[in-house]
Scaffold this motif. Structure first.
Motif, PDB file in Angstrom:
ATOM      1  N   GLN A   1       0.836  -1.210   0.000  1.00 24.87           N
ATOM      2  CA  GLN A   1       0.000   0.000   0.000  1.00 24.87           C
ATOM      3  C   GLN A   1       0.873   1.264   0.000  1.00 24.87           C
ATOM      4  O   GLN A   1       0.549   2.259  -0.637  1.00 24.87           O
ATOM      5  CB  GLN A   1      -0.939   0.004   1.206  1.00 24.87           C
ATOM      6  CG  GLN A   1      -1.940  -1.142   1.175  1.00 24.87           C
ATOM      7  CD  GLN A   1      -2.861  -1.139   2.390  1.00 24.87           C
ATOM      8  OE1 GLN A   1      -3.311  -0.086   2.821  1.00 24.87           O
ATOM      9  NE2 GLN A   1      -3.112  -2.308   2.939  1.00 24.87           N
ATOM     10  N   GLU A   2       1.987   1.186   0.735  1.00 26.17           N
ATOM     11  CA  GLU A   2       2.888   2.353   0.781  1.00 26.17           C
ATOM     12  C   GLU A   2       3.470   2.647  -0.606  1.00 26.17           C
ATOM     13  O   GLU A   2       3.559   3.804  -1.017  1.00 26.17           O
ATOM     14  CB  GLU A   2       4.039   2.103   1.770  1.00 26.17           C
ATOM     15  CG  GLU A   2       3.621   2.031   3.230  1.00 26.17           C
ATOM     16  CD  GLU A   2       3.566   3.386   3.919  1.00 26.17           C
ATOM     17  OE1 GLU A   2       3.662   4.426   3.230  1.00 26.17           O
ATOM     18  OE2 GLU A   2       3.427   3.391   5.167  1.00 26.17           O
ATOM     19  N   VAL A   3       3.858   1.607  -1.324  1.00 24.03           N
ATOM     20  CA  VAL A   3       4.447   1.832  -2.647  1.00 24.03           C
ATOM     21  C   VAL A   3       3.372   2.345  -3.614  1.00 24.03           C
ATOM     22  O   VAL A   3       3.613   3.271  -4.387  1.00 24.03           O
ATOM     23  CB  VAL A   3       5.119   0.551  -3.189  1.00 24.03           C
ATOM     24  CG1 VAL A   3       5.697   0.804  -4.579  1.00 24.03           C
ATOM     25  CG2 VAL A   3       6.225   0.077  -2.252  1.00 24.03           C
TER      26      VAL A   3
ATOM     27  N   VAL B   1      -1.512   7.301   1.929  1.00 18.61           N
ATOM     28  CA  VAL B   1      -1.612   5.889   2.276  1.00 18.61           C
ATOM     29  C   VAL B   1      -2.783   5.649   3.232  1.00 18.61           C
ATOM     30  O   VAL B   1      -3.380   4.571   3.239  1.00 18.61           O
ATOM     31  CB  VAL B   1      -0.263   5.353   2.808  1.00 18.61           C
ATOM     32  CG1 VAL B   1       0.086   5.965   4.151  1.00 18.61           C
ATOM     33  CG2 VAL B   1      -0.275   3.835   2.895  1.00 18.61           C
TER      34      VAL B   1
END
Lengths: 160, 592
Positions: free
Chosen positions: A49-51, A60
């Protein structure tokens, strides 16, 4: 609660970038991007999710909001043999809940959980369009119809 | 403009197309109650999720009730705002909201200013049926350096989410999960501390309940005041004096500078000083830095980077550390007035009165919640002794004054102590958007041109538009200035700086809409932007009546340089009054 460290293998980062790129890095395509990511990784861990957040320029927190809102998305890895019990109306009235309870008891898992050895995961879903076979259980791609609580042990035996 | 005629409660009204029923009713003086809805007029801030359904009305010919906040008027509409059906629906909605809401109103931080409490009172709720079967959420308490999240008290109005995302573009908070599990939270439901939260406090400023409140430091201040071994000094930010009176029933915009000083003295502070003094000092440092960068730039020095960005606002500093770390050499290195004050108090002033810094407690009264975090930053302390020990908000000060049985209304005016209480009008206007750059212009103009400034009111720098620009003539040299308030507006200017499109020499940024006067620690505006405008007017009025209105003319600032610092941007000034910034963007680590 401590901060989550974003650590991923280079090939995984590349894969997420490729998926985001295939949707033109359009923030409007967030749900489609998440679908593709889940297809690839089997689940949507925080790191993924962060990427995605970085690539699509979407906070995010928003992505986590979407992931936790839609029951299709999951942050826990699915087992090698994902078990889904249909809880749609037809299956439900024909005793799907009892079948689900039996799976819970046999596996010692709650809905949404994965066994420690990574073999089985348990989920419920709404209507697979096979109401004539109610109650219906899916294990991976295989469909079991007219399942009774007593069948549960035998079904699980097939995957030993 | 196309208009629409309709009747509300049997009264005719004509409104432009696109007007909601709620706004049309207001034109008739009919206040349909709202809970999740909030608007700050003229500031482009509106929360309209139509989520709570408190504002429902009956529309003839429509099957269900309509949320008046989000339903537009139509030609010939017949609207009724207080039928039995409407009142029963409103009551039912309220009962549902209250069914899983904690019942600890007596001891809630928001008691007395809670919009949910007022609404329950307004609707005459006397019992809460169904509370025995409703699930109570039990969300863990999240305490950050500035803000406490108590999500059990959240009613999902989503005002905080709107402020954090749409207005501030910080993106720390989002609605997560579903049903009884739903909450507004940072990603992965981590604590605020581990999110991109800037502590601007705008979520707290708009929260209708006790779900979001500030970390209260008044008990620490009380303890310090009661300790005879401590010398306790206080500094008050400019925006506090323009809003504190509201907490004591005064009209918004009432200046209470003198009464506030009296109250602080009554509370037992040994010295009552003014952050405005440090604001004047900030102008000396930041203004000198601006002119240095400007003149080097004009003479072709490629290392002199422009524009220079102001750095007084800790929410803003946090924002660029998260989102624009590549530009961290663009803002001025000058510390904020709060921290400059702390640095000078613990050195120059502590020496003057012969007190060891360990026995000196510096308290700040701020309109801001980010200041609580700022004073805890490691780089602002010496041997684990912070330059500013505690920062309390305008709201906390008001509560503190009330607890001490002091009636602010009936206090005589008093004056700040010398020397750290002496300031000019330039220091005062730091409290509002445009004020820091106007103060900088007043000083930079005279230092750069050697000429006396003819006019001191720069109306072109004032106002409440989110992004403003103006060109000020420095005796033939046009200086281009940009101003942004609200972090979303700041982001627009920063994007231009990043892409090299920015044509400004200097940019002022304040994180909160309106600047510090609209800060997260101010008395709650409850969606009334007139309050914010009245505070702005009060700030400029205070400036106008000051005998000195240019920072470099403050005789105590001049003396401070003569006796202690040398000159602006001297080595000593750099050591005490300047800082550096950190990259805080999360890095993606490659796992091998």
């Amino acid at each position: 609660m401590s901060s989550i460290k974003i650590e991923l293998r280079q090939e995984d980062i590349e894969k997420i970038r490729e998926i985001c790129g295939s949707f033109g890095k359009d923030p409007q395509e967030l749900i489609n991007v998440l679908h593709k990511c889940q297809e690839h990784f089997g689940y949507l861990p925080a790191e993924v999710q962060e990427v995605v957040s970085n690539e699509l320029d979407v906070p995010v927190a928003k992505i986590y909001g979407v992931v936790t809102f839609y029951s299709f998305f999951t942050m826990t890895p699915k087992g090698r043999h994902p078990i889904s019990i249909c809880m749609g109306t037809a299956c439900y009235v024909r005793g799907a809940e009892k079948v689900l309870d039996e799976f819970k008891k046999e596996l010692g898992l709650q809905v949404g959980q994965t066994s420690k050895d990574g073999k089985f995961s348990l989920s419920s879903l709404r209507c697979v369009g096979a109401c004539g076979l109610a109650p219906v259980v899916l294990v991976g791609d295989k469909t079991y119809g007219r399942v009774a609580p007593d069948d549960v042990r035998n079904i699980l035996k097939e995957y030993e | 403009m196309e208009t629409i005629k309709l009747t509300i409660d049997n009264r005719a009204v004509e409104v432009p197309r696109g007007t909601t029923i709620n706004k049309a009713a207001r034109l008739l003086g009919i206040e349909i109650p709202v809970l999740c809805y909030m608007e700050l007029k003229d500031m482009n801030i509106e929360n309209k999720p139509a989520g709570c359904r408190i504002c429902v009305v009956e529309v003839d010919g429509r099957r269900n009730l309509a949320p008046s906040c989000a339903t537009n008027c139509e030609e010939g509409m017949v609207v009724r705002t207080h039928t039995t059906r409407v009142l029963n629906a409103r009551r039912t909605v309220m009962e549902f909201i209250l069914s899983d809401h904690p019942k600890d109103c007596l001891i809630c931080a928001k008691s007395g200013t809670c919009e949910l409490q007022s609404m329950a009172h307004k609707l005459g709720i006397r019992e809460i049926p169904g509370q025995e079967i409703a699930a109570m959420s039990t969300y863990r308490l999240d305490t950050s350096p500035s803000i406490i999240r108590d999500l059990d008290k959240c009613i999902m109005c989503r005002r905080c989410e709107m402020m954090c995302n749409e207005i501030q573009t910080v993106g720390a908070l989002s609605a997560v999960n579903r049903g009884f599990m739903s909450a507004v939270a940072p990603a992965f439901e981590q604590n605020l501390e581990h999110s991109t939260c800037t502590y601007c406090g705008q979520c707290v400023a708009v929260c209708p309940t006790g779900a979001l409140t500030e970390v209260d430091h008044t008990p620490d201040v009380l303890r310090a005041l009661a300790d005879p071994s401590k010398t306790v000094i206080v500094q008050t930010a400019p925006a506090v004096r323009a809003a504190l009176g509201e907490e004591f029933g005064m009209e918004p915009g009432t200046l209470v500078t003198g009464k506030m000083v009296s109250a602080l003295r009554s509370l037992g502070f040994d010295y009552v000083f003014d952050t405005d003094f440090a604001a004047d000092l900030t102008i000396m440092e930041e203004g000198t830095e601006l002119l240095d960068r400007l003149n080097r730039h004009l003479s072709g020095d490629k290392t002199a980077r422009l524009p220079i960005l102001t750095s007084c606002c800790p929410g803003w500093v946090n924002f660029f550390e998260y989102y624009f770390p590549d530009l961290k050499d663009v803002p001025s290195t000058a510390k904020s007035p709060q921290q400059m004050f702390g640095a000078i108090a613990n050195t120059y002033f502590a020496d003057k009165i012969g007190v060891n810094r360990k026995d000196l407690v510096v308290v700040s009264i701020m309109p801001c919640l980010a200041k609580k975090y700022e004073c805890q930053r490691g780089e602002f302390s010496t041997d684990n002794n912070p330059d500013v020990d505690f920062s309390i908000s305008t709201r906390e000060l008001a509560a503190f004054i009330k607890q001490a049985n002091i009636d602010l209304n009936n206090l005589e005016d008093d004056d700040f102590d010398s020397p750290l209480g002496e300031s000019t009008g330039a220091g005062v206007i730091f409290g509002t958007t445009g004020g820091v750059i106007e103060a900088a212009v007043r000083t930079a103009y005279e230092l750069q041109t050697g000429k006396k400034l003819e006019r001191l009111d720069f109306n072109e720098l004032r106002g409440l538009e989110g992004v403003r620009e103006a060109t000020i003539d420095f005796d033939g040299l046009p200086i281009r200035i940009g101003i942004a308030h609200g972090l979303g507006n700041a982001r627009k200017l920063l994007d231009d700086v990043r892409s090299g499109k920015s044509q400004f020499h200097a940019i002022e940024v304040m994180a909160c809409p309106g600047g510090c006067i609209g800060g997260g620690g101010q008395p709650l505006h409850h969606g009334n932007s007139e309050i914010i405008k009245a505070r702005v007017a009060a700030i400029y009025a205070e400036d106008k009546k000051k005998p000195l209105r240019k920072s470099h003319e403050n005789p105590f600032i001049i003396k401070l340089y003569e006796e202690f610092l040398g000159s602006p941007n001297s080595e000593k000034a750099h050591h005490l009054l300047h800082t550096h910034y950190f990259e805080r963007k999360k890095k993606i680590v490659v796992k091998h």
